[in-house]
Design an enzyme around this catalytic site. Structure first.
Site, mmCIF file in Angstrom:
data_model
loop_
_atom_site.group_PDB
_atom_site.id
_atom_site.type_symbol
_atom_site.label_atom_id
_atom_site.label_comp_id
_atom_site.label_asym_id
_atom_site.label_seq_id
_atom_site.Cartn_x
_atom_site.Cartn_y
_atom_site.Cartn_z
ATOM 1 C CG ASN A 162 52.470 104.299 43.590
ATOM 2 O OD1 ASN A 162 53.195 103.340 43.911
ATOM 3 N ND2 ASN A 162 51.333 104.756 44.228
ATOM 4 N NE ARG A 209 52.685 106.760 47.506
ATOM 5 C CZ ARG A 209 51.594 106.561 47.699
ATOM 6 N NH1 ARG A 209 50.727 106.320 46.635
ATOM 7 N NH2 ARG A 209 50.946 106.684 48.946
ATOM 8 C CG HIS A 253 48.261 108.907 53.395
ATOM 9 N ND1 HIS A 253 47.344 108.376 54.307
ATOM 10 C CD2 HIS A 253 48.047 107.896 52.242
ATOM 11 C CE1 HIS A 253 46.577 107.362 54.023
ATOM 12 N NE2 HIS A 253 47.190 106.845 52.928
ATOM 13 N NE ARG A 277 45.645 99.741 55.242
ATOM 14 C CZ ARG A 277 46.192 100.723 54.585
ATOM 15 N NH1 ARG A 277 46.621 101.604 55.127
ATOM 16 N NH2 ARG A 277 46.158 100.617 53.324
ATOM 17 C CD GLU A 313 49.258 110.293 47.243
ATOM 18 O OE1 GLU A 313 50.089 109.783 48.139
ATOM 19 O OE2 GLU A 313 48.343 109.779 46.764
#
Ligand code: ADP
Length: 394
Positions: free
Chosen positions: A8, A89, A178, A239, A382
């Site tokens: 990642n 990723r 996601h 956010r 993940e």
């Protein structure tokens, strides 16, 4: 048995896991941080113990060679040839990529074409892919995309009601993110319930710093709360989540700021930190709220309300649900946040068992036996999902 690297790459960091597949056994994990800055840090876990070194790592290519050479030096690998594949990723697959795929020249060229859709993430992702390809040219490199799982959304979910040519000419639509986590967790949930994914409807609440809700109907995502970008949906650590778009122009005028500056407020100074004024970290808010801080409490409540809005609407959209799953940093660890959400869903006959809910980071059923919908905590993984897809494509 194959050794697969799950990678990642962020703008100044590179996280990796080396896994033995198909056993899904973690061999080692680590991170290179502060790439391109002074005092870069290389950290790796060897036999469960973390080793850290401060080095000068000017770019991702150097980070990759240092990381691979370390694996040899620490005798984790005898040679690079032991790595059968690298799974990367990738945050965005644009309008076209609907599944994981081998990253050849054409695929990389396509990602370069769509870089505008997510420049902050796609540019470092591409840098990481190129750096790994350079050092490991004979190994297959697989892209695993955050958006791919959501390609099954119907038009009515992914289209915004804006001029149609925004979609046709500029690819303005809901993509959702996601996806790797939602796919992993929904598959695991079906397995726990002893059902095939095609036989169940599951709502996933992935709540970490970034957070999104996903409606998984018969194994496929049919709607999700993040949109064109990961700014949409529920409020997060920093956010805002969805707001009235007219607020942007209004606040530009009030504060005499540019679009970019206002967007920056929405990405970096909103959500938990914006409402509470204390922190973007849920642990700090839970502690402050428990000590009586109203705005910390409000930040949690505002988010919980929006999460419940999505869960209830997805419940109806799917014609009912077999399970609701909590995952990611907050979903897996914060029992009060989970209770607060589930207790607002009483009208649907969903009931939390507070004793079962008293857990952290483990896989567990947390609803009562008579709850109309099962509620689970399922830790996401993940990297395992990336390694699975990589193995499948080797
Ligand atoms: P991301 O991957 O989006 O950066 P994570 O999934 O790692 O985020 O989640 C980070 C969040 O999880 C933080 O807000 C952190 O406070 C929260 N978290 C971690 N442990 C706990 C805990 N024990 N209780 C409450 N929140 C926790």
């Amino acid at each position: 048995m194959k050794k697969i690297m799950a990678v990642n790459a962020g703008s100044s960091s590179l996280k990796f896991q080396l896994l033995e597949m198909p056993e899904e056994k973690l061999i080692t994990t680590g991170i290179v941080e502060r790439i391109g800055m002074k005092n870069s840090v290389f950290a790796i876990s060897v036999n469960g113990k973390k080793q850290e070194e401060v080095l000068d790592i000017p770019d991702h290519a150097v980070a990759v060679s240092i990381l691979l050479n370390k694996l040899i030096e620490l005798k984790i690998l005898a040679s690079f040839d032991e790595i059968s594949g690298v799974g990367h990723r990738v945050v965005h697959g644009g309008n076209k990529i609907a599944e994981s795929l081998v990253l050849g020249d054409d695929e990389i060229a396509y990602l370069e074409e769509i870089v505008d859709l997510a420049p902050l993430h796609l540019i470092p992702n591409l840098t990481g892919i190129k750096a790994f390809k350079k050092v490991l040219p004979n190994v297959k490199h697989i892209g695993v995309f955050d958006t791919a799982f959501h390609h099954s959304m119907p038009e009515e979910s992914y289209l915004y009601a804006v001029p149609y040519d925004w979609y046709e000419r500029f690819q303005v639509r809901k993509y959702g993110f996601h996806g790797t986590s939602h796919k992993f967790v929904s598959a695991r949930c079906a397995e726990i319930m002893g059902k095939k994914p095609e036989d169940c409807n599951i709502i996933i609440a992935h709540i970490g710093n970034g957070a999104s809700i996903c409606a998984v109907k018969q194994g496929h995502s049919i709607d999700t709360s993040m949109g064109f970008t990961p700014l949409d949906g529920i409020p997060m650590g920093t956010r805002s989540g969805a707001i009235d778009p007219a607020i942007i122009e209004y606040m530009m005028n009030k504060k005499n700021k540019s679009v970019k500056e206002i967007t920056n407020y929405l990405n970096k100074q909103s959500g938990y930190i914006g409402v509470s004024g204390i922190s973007s970290d849920s642990r700090d808010l839970v502690a402050a709220a428990a000590a009586g801080n109203h705005r910390a409490d409000l930040a949690i409540e505002v988010q919980a309300k929006r999460i419940v809005d999505y869960i209830a609407s997805y419940y109806v959209y799917m014609g009912g649900a077999d399970a609701i799953v909590f995952t990611a940093g907050i979903g897996e660890n914060a029992k009060t946040t989970r209770s607060n959400i589930i207790n607002r869903l009483g009208a649907l006959g969903i009931k939390m068992d507070e004793e079962r809910n008293d857990c952290r980071g483990v896989e567990r059923l947390i609803s009562t036996d008579d709850s109309k919908v099962k509620v689970y905590v399922i830790p996401t993984n993940e990297e395992v999902m990336i390694a699975r897809d990589t193995l499948a494509l080797l």
